[in-house]
Write an enzyme that holds these catalytic residues in place. Structure first.
Site, PDB file in Angstrom:
ATOM      1  N   LYS A   1      60.746-104.990  -4.067  1.00 20.07           N
ATOM      2  CA  LYS A   1      61.608-103.899  -4.549  1.00 20.07           C
ATOM      3  C   LYS A   1      62.678-103.543  -3.516  1.00 20.07           C
ATOM      4  O   LYS A   1      63.862-103.456  -3.829  1.00 20.07           O
ATOM      5  CB  LYS A   1      60.778-102.632  -4.847  1.00 20.07           C
ATOM      6  CG  LYS A   1      59.621-102.845  -5.792  1.00 20.07           C
ATOM      7  CD  LYS A   1      58.824-101.572  -6.006  1.00 20.07           C
ATOM      8  CE  LYS A   1      58.129-101.002  -4.790  1.00 20.07           C
ATOM      9  NZ  LYS A   1      56.989-101.800  -4.273  1.00 20.07           N
TER      10      LYS A   1
ATOM     11  N   ARG B   1      55.644 -92.632  -8.749  1.00 19.81           N
ATOM     12  CA  ARG B   1      54.462 -93.471  -8.587  1.00 19.81           C
ATOM     13  C   ARG B   1      53.208 -92.871  -9.196  1.00 19.81           C
ATOM     14  O   ARG B   1      52.145 -93.480  -9.131  1.00 19.81           O
ATOM     15  CB  ARG B   1      54.195 -93.590  -7.089  1.00 19.81           C
ATOM     16  CG  ARG B   1      54.224 -95.008  -6.597  1.00 19.81           C
ATOM     17  CD  ARG B   1      54.647 -94.932  -5.211  1.00 19.81           C
ATOM     18  NE  ARG B   1      54.002 -95.742  -4.281  1.00 19.81           N
ATOM     19  CZ  ARG B   1      54.707 -96.464  -3.405  1.00 19.81           C
ATOM     20  NH1 ARG B   1      56.008 -96.522  -3.488  1.00 19.81           N
ATOM     21  NH2 ARG B   1      54.097 -97.132  -2.484  1.00 19.81           N
TER      22      ARG B   1
ATOM     23  N   ARG C   1      46.193-100.398  -0.601  1.00 18.19           N
ATOM     24  CA  ARG C   1      47.465-100.064  -1.284  1.00 18.19           C
ATOM     25  C   ARG C   1      47.521-100.708  -2.667  1.00 18.19           C
ATOM     26  O   ARG C   1      48.012-100.109  -3.619  1.00 18.19           O
ATOM     27  CB  ARG C   1      48.656-100.517  -0.427  1.00 18.19           C
ATOM     28  CG  ARG C   1      48.851 -99.619   0.795  1.00 18.19           C
ATOM     29  CD  ARG C   1      49.710-100.278   1.860  1.00 18.19           C
ATOM     30  NE  ARG C   1      51.044-100.588   1.428  1.00 18.19           N
ATOM     31  CZ  ARG C   1      51.823-101.507   1.999  1.00 18.19           C
ATOM     32  NH1 ARG C   1      51.375-102.208   3.029  1.00 18.19           N
ATOM     33  NH2 ARG C   1      53.032-101.723   1.561  1.00 18.19           N
TER      34      ARG C   1
ATOM     35  N   ARG D   1      55.247-109.930   6.511  1.00 20.04           N
ATOM     36  CA  ARG D   1      56.519-109.186   6.604  1.00 20.04           C
ATOM     37  C   ARG D   1      56.867-108.778   8.032  1.00 20.04           C
ATOM     38  O   ARG D   1      56.021-108.322   8.800  1.00 20.04           O
ATOM     39  CB  ARG D   1      56.444-107.925   5.749  1.00 20.04           C
ATOM     40  CG  ARG D   1      57.637-106.999   5.986  1.00 20.04           C
ATOM     41  CD  ARG D   1      57.808-105.959   4.946  1.00 20.04           C
ATOM     42  NE  ARG D   1      56.614-105.207   4.680  1.00 20.04           N
ATOM     43  CZ  ARG D   1      56.482-104.391   3.625  1.00 20.04           C
ATOM     44  NH1 ARG D   1      57.474-104.252   2.778  1.00 20.04           N
ATOM     45  NH2 ARG D   1      55.376-103.728   3.436  1.00 20.04           N
TER      46      ARG D   1
ATOM     47  N   ARG E   1      54.984-103.743   9.908  1.00 19.05           N
ATOM     48  CA  ARG E   1      54.743-102.373   9.479  1.00 19.05           C
ATOM     49  C   ARG E   1      53.276-102.035   9.684  1.00 19.05           C
ATOM     50  O   ARG E   1      52.417-102.870   9.447  1.00 19.05           O
ATOM     51  CB  ARG E   1      55.098-102.246   7.990  1.00 19.05           C
ATOM     52  CG  ARG E   1      56.279-101.318   7.762  1.00 19.05           C
ATOM     53  CD  ARG E   1      56.769-101.370   6.364  1.00 19.05           C
ATOM     54  NE  ARG E   1      55.835-100.813   5.390  1.00 19.05           N
ATOM     55  CZ  ARG E   1      56.123-100.665   4.097  1.00 19.05           C
ATOM     56  NH1 ARG E   1      57.322-101.022   3.657  1.00 19.05           N
ATOM     57  NH2 ARG E   1      55.244-100.175   3.271  1.00 19.05           N
TER      58      ARG E   1
HETATM   59  P1  AP5 Z   1      59.731-105.867   0.194  1.00 22.06           P
HETATM   60  O1  AP5 Z   1      61.072-105.972  -0.420  1.00 22.06           O
HETATM   61  O2  AP5 Z   1      59.607-105.095   1.446  1.00 22.06           O
HETATM   62  O3  AP5 Z   1      58.670-105.355  -0.898  1.00 22.06           O
HETATM   63  P2  AP5 Z   1      58.453-103.909  -1.490  1.00 22.06           P
HETATM   64  O4  AP5 Z   1      58.163-104.067  -2.941  1.00 22.06           O
HETATM   65  O5  AP5 Z   1      59.553-102.993  -1.106  1.00 22.06           O
HETATM   66  O6  AP5 Z   1      57.079-103.553  -0.766  1.00 22.06           O
HETATM   67  P3  AP5 Z   1      56.640-102.261   0.014  1.00 22.06           P
HETATM   68  O7  AP5 Z   1      55.502-102.685   0.913  1.00 22.06           O
HETATM   69  O8  AP5 Z   1      57.787-101.561   0.650  1.00 22.06           O
HETATM   70  O9  AP5 Z   1      56.069-101.405  -1.150  1.00 22.06           O
HETATM   71  P4  AP5 Z   1      55.158-100.210  -1.080  1.00 22.06           P
HETATM   72  O10 AP5 Z   1      55.366 -99.698  -2.417  1.00 22.06           O
HETATM   73  O11 AP5 Z   1      53.742-100.403  -0.712  1.00 22.06           O
HETATM   74  O12 AP5 Z   1      55.658 -99.416   0.195  1.00 22.06           O
HETATM   75  P5  AP5 Z   1      56.542 -98.129   0.331  1.00 22.06           P
HETATM   76  O13 AP5 Z   1      57.347 -98.282   1.542  1.00 22.06           O
HETATM   77  O14 AP5 Z   1      57.194 -97.809  -0.938  1.00 22.06           O
HETATM   78  O15 AP5 Z   1      59.189-107.371   0.417  1.00 22.06           O
HETATM   79  C1  AP5 Z   1      57.942-107.616   1.061  1.00 22.06           C
HETATM   80  C2  AP5 Z   1      58.019-108.903   1.885  1.00 22.06           C
HETATM   81  O16 AP5 Z   1      58.205-110.013   1.009  1.00 22.06           O
HETATM   82  C3  AP5 Z   1      59.183-108.988   2.901  1.00 22.06           C
HETATM   83  O17 AP5 Z   1      58.742-109.687   4.027  1.00 22.06           O
HETATM   84  C4  AP5 Z   1      60.272-109.793   2.171  1.00 22.06           C
HETATM   85  O18 AP5 Z   1      61.091-110.502   3.091  1.00 22.06           O
HETATM   86  C5  AP5 Z   1      59.413-110.743   1.333  1.00 22.06           C
HETATM   87  N1  AP5 Z   1      60.036-111.090   0.053  1.00 22.06           N
HETATM   88  C6  AP5 Z   1      60.633-110.215  -0.829  1.00 22.06           C
HETATM   89  N2  AP5 Z   1      61.077-110.886  -1.920  1.00 22.06           N
HETATM   90  C7  AP5 Z   1      60.741-112.189  -1.723  1.00 22.06           C
HETATM   91  C8  AP5 Z   1      60.919-113.394  -2.493  1.00 22.06           C
HETATM   92  N3  AP5 Z   1      61.528-113.375  -3.703  1.00 22.06           N
HETATM   93  N4  AP5 Z   1      60.454-114.551  -2.003  1.00 22.06           N
HETATM   94  C9  AP5 Z   1      59.817-114.604  -0.789  1.00 22.06           C
HETATM   95  N5  AP5 Z   1      59.642-113.501  -0.004  1.00 22.06           N
HETATM   96  C10 AP5 Z   1      60.083-112.319  -0.474  1.00 22.06           C
HETATM   97  O19 AP5 Z   1      55.409 -97.029   0.583  1.00 22.06           O
HETATM   98  C11 AP5 Z   1      54.664 -96.975   1.785  1.00 22.06           C
HETATM   99  C12 AP5 Z   1      53.690 -95.800   1.739  1.00 22.06           C
HETATM  100  O20 AP5 Z   1      54.429 -94.571   1.644  1.00 22.06           O
HETATM  101  C13 AP5 Z   1      52.742 -95.775   0.536  1.00 22.06           C
HETATM  102  O21 AP5 Z   1      51.564 -96.526   0.779  1.00 22.06           O
HETATM  103  C14 AP5 Z   1      52.459 -94.279   0.409  1.00 22.06           C
HETATM  104  O22 AP5 Z   1      51.543 -93.861   1.385  1.00 22.06           O
HETATM  105  C15 AP5 Z   1      53.813 -93.658   0.745  1.00 22.06           C
HETATM  106  N6  AP5 Z   1      54.675 -93.478  -0.440  1.00 22.06           N
HETATM  107  C16 AP5 Z   1      55.874 -94.104  -0.678  1.00 22.06           C
HETATM  108  N7  AP5 Z   1      56.396 -93.677  -1.840  1.00 22.06           N
HETATM  109  C17 AP5 Z   1      55.513 -92.772  -2.344  1.00 22.06           C
HETATM  110  C18 AP5 Z   1      55.498 -92.004  -3.531  1.00 22.06           C
HETATM  111  N8  AP5 Z   1      56.489 -92.062  -4.430  1.00 22.06           N
HETATM  112  N9  AP5 Z   1      54.431 -91.195  -3.725  1.00 22.06           N
HETATM  113  C19 AP5 Z   1      53.424 -91.087  -2.832  1.00 22.06           C
HETATM  114  N10 AP5 Z   1      53.380 -91.797  -1.693  1.00 22.06           N
HETATM  115  C20 AP5 Z   1      54.421 -92.651  -1.450  1.00 22.06           C
HETATM  116 MG    MG Z   2      59.691-101.227   0.078  1.00 24.28          MG
END
Ligand code: AP5
Ligand code: MG
Length: 225
Positions: free
Chosen positions: A13, A88, A171, A127, A160
């Protein structure tokens, strides 16, 4: 335009949102990125959020909504917003709708990133994030040219904290329990589209652009009727 990217951790994403933000002139709001920055600043919200993030659990809805509200009010919408990782929970869906109804806006599309759990785990455990510019790399799929250094700015690459195998599993479990109902909600509203996110970065980007363009031309036709 108001878009939402939904999908499990590691589905791509954030990576795709960064590409599209510039191309479509949208404001990219990632609750994960916003939370990591308040944690880094050591604010009161940051301290509270860290407890949940470190365990791979969701941060309580009231903290998230305050954060996103403040951010939306302080950023000037260009062509619109791209929400990444929010809403979410069904509680966040409700709060977002209340927020939007005050300004007569609605969500145009929700795009769900789909791929296998096996690939998700590899993407998360591999990552690497630039500590200076935030660019994403991956030891398995998208390694940097020079080990440990960002291709774009030369900054040092870091893992991370929540990408350790045990927290990754938590997660994914939290996503299945608390965020899948959000998918169902938007599916019933006929707003949900799916992208095959197991493709390469460029193919996924092309598929997303096609979905968004298809939607925009459809809504333009709808409005002219
Ligand atoms: P990346 O683009 O970083 O993936 P992502 O979907 O953004 O994954 P996240 O880990 O950021 O999602 P998340 O939802 O767990 O974390 P968030 O920060 O939102 O890609 C991942 C990897 O794959 C990278 O290395 C990239 O290079 C590689 N890649 C991407 N596309 C590729 C492809 N096509 N081919 C090959 N490789 C590829 O949340 C973190 C924490 O914050 C949560 O656990 C929670 O505690 C809190 N939080 C965040 N939002 C909320 C909310 N709305 N409500 C409550 N708590 C929240
Ligand atoms: Mg992300």
């Amino acid at each position: 335009m108001f878009l939402i990217f939904l999908g499990p951790p590691g589905s791509g994403k954030g990576t795709q949102a960064k590409f599209l933000e510039a191309e479509l002139n949208l404001v990219h709001l990632s609750t994960g990125d916003l939370l990591r920055s308040v944690v880094k600043e050591g604010t009161q919200i940051g301290k509270q959020a860290k407890v949940y993030m470190d365990k791979g659990e969701l941060v309580p809805d009231n903290l998230i909504v305050d954060l996103i509200k403040t951010q939306m009010e302080s950023t000037r919408s260009k062509n619109g917003y791209l929400l990444d990782g929010f809403p979410r929970t069904l509680g966040q869906v409700e709060m977002l709708e209340q927020m939007l109804s005050k300004t007569n806006r609605t969500i145009d599309r929700v795009i769900k990133f789909s791929l296998s759990e096996e690939t998700l785990i590899k993407r998360l455990t591999g990552r690497l994030v630039c500590s200076v510019c935030g660019a994403n790399f991956n030891t398995f799929f998208n390694p940097p040219k020079k080990k440990g250094l960002c291709d774009n700015c030369g900054g040092s690459l870091e893992k991370r904290g929540d990408d350790q195998a045990e927290i990754v599993r938590k997660r994914l479990e939290v996503y299945n329990q608390q965020s899948q109902p959000v998918e169902e909600y938007y599916r019933k509203q006929r707003k949900l589209m799916e992208v095959n996110a197991s493709q390469t970065l460029q193919k996924t980007l092309a598929a997303l652009k096609e979905l968004i363009a298809r939607d925009v031309s459809k809504s333009a036709r709808g409005k002219s009727r």
